[in-house]
Structure formats: structure tokens, C-alpha cells
Design a protein around this motif. Sequence first.
Motif, PDB file in Angstrom:
ATOM      1  N   THR A  24       1.033  -1.108  -0.013  1.00 50.79           N
ATOM      2  CA  THR A  24      -0.105  -0.091   0.192  1.00 50.79           C
ATOM      3  C   THR A  24       0.860   1.161  -0.001  1.00 50.79           C
ATOM      4  O   THR A  24       2.033   1.254   0.313  1.00 50.79           O
ATOM      5  CB  THR A  24      -0.791   0.045   1.264  1.00 50.79           C
ATOM      6  N   SER A  25       0.406   2.390  -0.405  1.00 51.32           N
ATOM      7  CA  SER A  25       1.089   3.597  -0.362  1.00 51.32           C
ATOM      8  C   SER A  25       0.683   4.398   0.864  1.00 51.32           C
ATOM      9  O   SER A  25       0.055   3.941   1.604  1.00 51.32           O
ATOM     10  CB  SER A  25       0.560   4.537  -1.688  1.00 51.32           C
ATOM     11  N   ALA A  26       1.485   5.448   0.943  1.00 48.81           N
ATOM     12  CA  ALA A  26       1.234   6.316   2.310  1.00 48.81           C
ATOM     13  C   ALA A  26      -0.149   6.806   2.152  1.00 48.81           C
ATOM     14  O   ALA A  26      -0.751   6.936   3.386  1.00 48.81           O
ATOM     15  CB  ALA A  26       2.233   7.464   2.474  1.00 48.81           C
ATOM     16  N   GLY A  27      -0.739   7.149   1.149  1.00 46.03           N
ATOM     17  CA  GLY A  27      -2.019   7.635   0.850  1.00 46.03           C
ATOM     18  C   GLY A  27      -3.067   6.694   1.309  1.00 46.03           C
ATOM     19  O   GLY A  27      -4.106   7.036   2.128  1.00 46.03           O
ATOM     20  N   ASP A  28      -2.659   5.456   1.066  1.00 48.19           N
ATOM     21  CA  ASP A  28      -3.761   4.230   1.591  1.00 48.19           C
ATOM     22  C   ASP A  28      -3.618   4.191   2.881  1.00 48.19           C
ATOM     23  O   ASP A  28      -4.529   3.838   3.621  1.00 48.19           O
ATOM     24  CB  ASP A  28      -3.127   2.883   0.685  1.00 48.19           C
ATOM     25  N   VAL A  29      -2.638   4.361   3.732  1.00 46.57           N
ATOM     26  CA  VAL A  29      -2.520   4.282   4.899  1.00 46.57           C
ATOM     27  C   VAL A  29      -3.651   5.078   5.715  1.00 46.57           C
ATOM     28  O   VAL A  29      -4.429   4.992   6.694  1.00 46.57           O
ATOM     29  CB  VAL A  29      -1.285   4.373   5.707  1.00 46.57           C
ATOM     30  N   THR A  30      -3.447   6.496   5.192  1.00 50.37           N
ATOM     31  CA  THR A  30      -4.409   7.596   5.792  1.00 50.37           C
ATOM     32  C   THR A  30      -5.728   7.199   5.444  1.00 50.37           C
ATOM     33  O   THR A  30      -6.555   7.463   6.248  1.00 50.37           O
ATOM     34  CB  THR A  30      -3.854   8.849   5.028  1.00 50.37           C
ATOM     35  N   SER A  31      -5.996   6.734   4.148  1.00 53.22           N
ATOM     36  CA  SER A  31      -7.461   6.579   3.758  1.00 53.22           C
ATOM     37  C   SER A  31      -8.280   5.430   4.621  1.00 53.22           C
ATOM     38  O   SER A  31      -9.135   5.340   5.067  1.00 53.22           O
ATOM     39  CB  SER A  31      -7.703   6.223   2.287  1.00 53.22           C
TER      40      SER A  31
END
Length: 204
Positions: free
Chosen positions: A183-190
Amino acid sequence: MSTVNSLTLEELGSAAQRERRRRILDATIALASRGGFDAVQMREVAEQAEVALGTLYRYFPSKIHLLVSALAREFERAQAVTESKPIPGETQHERVMYVLQRTTRGLQRDPNLTEALTRAFMFADASVKNEIHVVGMLLTSMLTRAMGTRPDGGEPTEEEIAIARVIGDVWLAALVGWVTGRTSAGDVTSSMDVAVRLLLREDR
């Protein structure tokens, strides 16, 4: 490996012992920052911390004990920052997400260190349960404070603690996904945004 627990600060009777433990964790974090999990070798940690290898093993029985203890110290530092001033946000969701995002960004700035600490957490077995407990308690404490449901300053309820623990588990799982490249850093936040809203029962 030995099932003896790591020595905690409370078990260290002298300032010299506490300083020795600090140097060991400093060396561990420095090595992990340079090369990740594989770069943390007990002999190199001992040399950099200027302690005998036998002394290192008395403080931390294995590399996993050492790295999970280092993760706990990173959380202690994050906790100190969040406790130094009010957590911004009008709602529980906003405050919890602020703490999670701040902590996540701090870890993502040092991917080698995060990879080492997260892999150790994943590999930990029952012999590391005390160190894992410390990590869990620190994360739960940060999250229950962010939830801020006790306006009188009282202790959080059992339900609030349980919610904070589940949020912490989801966050750690999301962090593992980022470390392993799934996953990406953005995926973690989402992912965390959805999980926190659902667990805190806040509508979009």
C-alpha cells in the motif's frame, strides 16, 4: 533464544545503567536508520553503544526484544510531543486522525527504521509479550487522550480503551502494508480515516 524479558527502566537501579540502556537504543535506532532490519546486528549494536556483548544480552535477550523496545521508545517520543500541547480538532475523529497522521509521517520519514521496527513487531513471539504490551499501552494512551471523552480528566472507560486498541491494531496493520510495499502512504491515511470513523461511530 532466551525467553528472559528485556530490562525496563524501572528495573535499572542506577543512572549509569539507565544511560547504558539509552546508548544501546540509540545505537539500535542509528543502525536501523542506515540499513533497516538486517543492519541491526547485536555485536555491532554493542560496539556502537560501547558495551560488552554479554551486557547487551543481559539488557535485551534478542534482536527482536531490542527492536520492539526501540519501537516503544519511538512511541514514547511521539507521546511526549502530543502531550506537550492540546491536540487540535473539534471531534474525536479529527483528534485521533491528527495523532495517527503525525506519528505515521514521522515513521515514513525514516523508512529503513520503520521497516526494522515493524518487522520486529511482526516477528515477535510470546517471549516478547512484555515489550509488545508496552508498545500497545503507549499507543492506547495516545489514542484515548486524543479521543478526549473524559472532560473531567478522569480515566477512560473499558469500552474507550477497547476502541483505542482496535484502532491501534488497524493502524499497525496498515503500517505493515506500507512497509511491505502493498500500500502507499496515502492508502494508510485513507484506511485509517474509514476505520476511525466506523469505530468512533462518526458519520461522514
